[in-house]
Design a protein around this motif. Structure first.
Motif, short mmCIF file in Angstrom:
data_model
loop_
_atom_site.label_atom_id
_atom_site.label_comp_id
_atom_site.label_asym_id
_atom_site.label_seq_id
_atom_site.Cartn_x
_atom_site.Cartn_y
_atom_site.Cartn_z
N GLY A 118 5.50 0.95 7.32
CA GLY A 118 6.77 1.63 7.08
C GLY A 118 6.58 3.12 6.88
O GLY A 118 5.58 3.70 7.32
N ASN A 119 7.52 3.74 6.16
CA ASN A 119 7.46 5.19 5.96
C ASN A 119 6.22 5.60 5.20
O ASN A 119 5.54 6.57 5.57
CB ASN A 119 8.71 5.67 5.22
N PHE A 179 2.22 8.32 4.91
CA PHE A 179 1.41 8.78 3.77
C PHE A 179 -0.02 8.22 3.87
O PHE A 179 -0.96 8.94 4.23
CB PHE A 179 2.09 8.34 2.47
N ILE A 180 -0.18 6.93 3.61
CA ILE A 180 -1.52 6.36 3.57
C ILE A 180 -2.17 6.39 4.95
O ILE A 180 -3.35 6.73 5.09
CB ILE A 180 -1.50 4.93 3.00
N GLY A 181 -1.41 6.07 5.99
CA GLY A 181 -1.95 6.11 7.34
C GLY A 181 -2.44 7.49 7.72
O GLY A 181 -3.51 7.65 8.32
N GLU A 182 -1.66 8.51 7.36
CA GLU A 182 -2.08 9.89 7.68
C GLU A 182 -3.38 10.24 6.96
O GLU A 182 -4.30 10.83 7.54
CB GLU A 182 -0.98 10.87 7.28
N LEU A 183 -3.47 9.90 5.66
CA LEU A 183 -4.68 10.23 4.91
C LEU A 183 -5.90 9.46 5.42
O LEU A 183 -7.01 10.01 5.50
CB LEU A 183 -4.47 9.95 3.42
N LEU A 184 -5.71 8.19 5.76
CA LEU A 184 -6.82 7.42 6.32
C LEU A 184 -7.28 8.02 7.64
O LEU A 184 -8.49 8.16 7.90
CB LEU A 184 -6.40 5.96 6.52
N ILE A 195 -9.47 -1.45 2.66
CA ILE A 195 -8.25 -2.23 2.83
C ILE A 195 -7.20 -1.66 1.87
O ILE A 195 -7.46 -1.51 0.67
CB ILE A 195 -8.47 -3.73 2.52
N THR A 196 -6.04 -1.32 2.42
CA THR A 196 -4.98 -0.72 1.61
C THR A 196 -3.64 -1.39 1.92
O THR A 196 -3.50 -2.09 2.92
CB THR A 196 -4.87 0.79 1.88
N THR A 197 -2.66 -1.17 1.04
CA THR A 197 -1.33 -1.73 1.25
C THR A 197 -0.26 -0.71 0.90
O THR A 197 -0.46 0.18 0.08
CB THR A 197 -1.06 -2.98 0.38
N SER A 198 0.89 -0.85 1.54
CA SER A 198 2.13 -0.20 1.10
C SER A 198 3.28 -1.06 1.60
O SER A 198 3.93 -0.75 2.59
CB SER A 198 2.24 1.24 1.62
N VAL A 199 3.52 -2.15 0.90
CA VAL A 199 4.51 -3.14 1.33
C VAL A 199 5.63 -3.32 0.29
O VAL A 199 6.49 -4.18 0.46
CB VAL A 199 3.84 -4.51 1.57
N PHE A 218 -11.60 -3.40 -6.54
CA PHE A 218 -10.14 -3.36 -6.62
C PHE A 218 -9.71 -2.18 -7.49
O PHE A 218 -9.64 -2.28 -8.72
CB PHE A 218 -9.60 -4.67 -7.17
N ALA A 219 -9.44 -1.04 -6.86
CA ALA A 219 -9.09 0.18 -7.58
C ALA A 219 -7.58 0.39 -7.58
O ALA A 219 -6.92 0.30 -6.54
CB ALA A 219 -9.77 1.38 -6.94
N ASN A 220 -7.02 0.65 -8.76
CA ASN A 220 -5.61 1.01 -8.85
C ASN A 220 -5.42 2.46 -8.42
O ASN A 220 -6.35 3.28 -8.47
CB ASN A 220 -5.11 0.81 -10.28
N VAL A 221 -4.19 2.77 -8.01
CA VAL A 221 -3.90 4.13 -7.57
C VAL A 221 -2.52 4.55 -8.06
O VAL A 221 -1.67 3.71 -8.39
CB VAL A 221 -3.94 4.25 -6.03
N SER A 222 -2.32 5.85 -8.12
CA SER A 222 -1.00 6.43 -8.37
C SER A 222 -0.58 7.17 -7.12
O SER A 222 -1.35 8.00 -6.60
CB SER A 222 -1.05 7.39 -9.57
N VAL A 223 0.59 6.86 -6.59
CA VAL A 223 1.04 7.45 -5.32
C VAL A 223 2.30 8.28 -5.52
O VAL A 223 3.17 7.92 -6.31
CB VAL A 223 1.30 6.36 -4.25
N ASP A 224 2.39 9.38 -4.79
CA ASP A 224 3.59 10.21 -4.86
C ASP A 224 3.73 11.02 -3.59
O ASP A 224 2.91 11.91 -3.31
CB ASP A 224 3.52 11.15 -6.07
N ARG A 225 4.72 10.68 -2.80
CA ARG A 225 5.09 11.48 -1.64
C ARG A 225 6.49 11.09 -1.21
O ARG A 225 6.84 9.91 -1.22
CB ARG A 225 4.12 11.26 -0.48
N ILE A 226 7.28 12.06 -0.85
CA ILE A 226 8.58 11.77 -0.25
C ILE A 226 8.35 11.42 1.21
O ILE A 226 7.86 12.24 2.00
CB ILE A 226 9.54 12.96 -0.38
N ALA A 227 8.65 10.18 1.58
CA ALA A 227 8.45 9.70 2.94
C ALA A 227 9.75 9.04 3.40
O ALA A 227 10.10 7.96 2.90
CB ALA A 227 7.28 8.73 3.02
N LEU A 228 10.42 9.66 4.33
CA LEU A 228 11.69 9.17 4.85
C LEU A 228 11.50 8.79 6.32
O LEU A 228 10.38 8.67 6.79
CB LEU A 228 12.77 10.24 4.69
#
Length: 386
Positions: free
Chosen positions: A9-10, A15-20, A85-89, A153-163
């Motif tokens: 998705g957005n 966000f994550i796809g771009e950084l990867l 391995i990452t997620t944004s679901v 298994f690392a936790n993360v804090s995410v912040d980006r406006i993605a529309l």
């Protein structure tokens, strides 16, 4: 290097796809939307647009996508070979991907592969812990020992406006240039490694999670919930109203006072953080719909989440919480006929009354002053509702 990312998705692509991609990974997306899967696989690229660079186009290459509905074998094989391995679901959907991920991780373990970093990049407290719980409880049922042997298994804090917008009939991500990704480094397979470029790596993730959720997300949510009551379609329209702007900034300042006390943040630094984020929220080119920002109100009214969490802590410290209480009250009036959680909250209020609803969803007890202030605000806001 190879990455498997659940969700295209957005946030996933923008966000994550771009950084990867910028970190040198070839990316395999796991995505239920067949149209997105087909679009990615047609060229093995996708485009995104950077809003505050006058919508400059950026092309992400070396990508492919699989559907978990029809291509689970391919996904399992990709997990076996993955370097990350990452997620944004959405945090609420992590249990839905758990079986497929568990099958892949078990296959990886059976193949004698090395441990792999696994990060749930969701807008929630300790989302990777939520994912671990889902892996334990899913049908495949991984054990703690299996997870320890195969993953960090690392936790993360995410912040980006993605529309997103529609260009040539295709949904494309539109992103704000600014972002923050903070990774719990001591949970990585190699705590000294920095697998994702542009991320920050922290020993104490709590302070960053709470700063992001209790300040950025509280102000954003307050803008959406109050904005809808005032008839606004977007957060930008809402924050153009001085009344709503004052309330949104007020929630962030109340949360900031808690964080200064709890973690030792400098007040001036948090004021700068507020100013920076209000500037992001009000960027003229953004059209961030209140229905999107306010969706999933049950999760956003949870005891540890963006509104109730800082409000309860403010009450415990003897600090002001009037703006947070008003935002909580407004959340109980949020209407979105395409959002199951919003529908459930409205039905619960109709059947049981607002008093029971407040305690049911927030765990704020009726004998507290915070409860009384929320209830008073709710009754007052009934007269504002458009």
């Amino acid at each position: 290097m190879k990455a498997v990312h659940f969700g295209a998705g957005n946030i996933g692509r923008g966000f994550i796809g771009e950084l990867l991609h910028d970190s040198g990974f070839e990316i395999t997306f796991v995505e239920v939307g067949q149209e997105i899967v087909d679009r990615i696989n047609a060229t093995h690229t996708y485009d995104l647009y950077i809003i505050n660079r006058n919508y400059e186009k950026k092309t992400i290459d070396k990508v492919k996508a699989y559907s978990p509905i029809t291509q689970e074998k391919e996904i399992i094989a990709a997990i076996v070979e993955a370097d990350i391995i990452t997620t944004s679901v959405w945090a609420d959907n992590l249990p839905k991907i758990a079986n497929t991920m568990a099958r892949g991780l078990k296959a990886r373990l059976a193949a004698g592969k090395s441990r792999v970093n696994i990060m749930a990049c969701e807008n929630a407290f300790f989302a990777t812990n939520i994912l671990k719980k889902a892996l334990l409880n899913c049908t495949e049922g991984m054990t703690e020992d299996e997870m320890t042997k195969i993953g960090g298994f690392a936790n993360v804090s995410v912040d980006r406006i993605a529309l997103h917008s529609i260009k040539d009939g295709v949904s494309v991500p539109e992103i704000d240039e600014a972002f923050e990704l903070v990774i719990e480094k001591n949970k990585l397979v190699d705590p000294s490694a920095e697998p994702i470029k542009g991320a920050d790596y922290a020993d104490n993730l709590d302070m960053y999670l709470e700063r992001k959720l209790y300040m950025v997300n509280s102000g954003h949510a307050a803008s959406a919930y109050l904005g809808q009551l005032y008839g606004c379609a977007t957060v930008q329209e809402a924050l153009a109203n001085p009344v709503i702007l004052e309330e949104a900034v007020g929630t962030m300042k109340e949360a900031a006072k808690v964080l200064v006390k709890k973690f030792g943040f400098k007040e001036a630094d948090l004021q700068y953080f507020i100013d920076k984020n209000i500037k992001r929220f009000t960027f003229p080119a953004l059209k961030d719909e209140v229905l999107r920002v306010g969706r999933a109100p049950i999760r956003k009214l949870a005891e540890q989440d963006r509104l109730v969490g800082p409000a309860k802590q403010a009450e415990a410290y003897g600090y002001e919480y009037k703006h947070l209480a008003k935002a909580i009250a407004a959340a109980f009036l949020f209407v979105n006929l395409d959002d199951d959680q919003a529908i459930e909250v409205q039905d619960f209020v109709k059947q049981n009354g607002i008093e029971k609803a407040i305690t049911h969803y927030t765990n704020i007890q009726a004998d507290t002053e915070l409860f009384k202030v929320i209830l008073s605000n709710y009754n007052n806001l009934l007269h504002v509702k458009k």
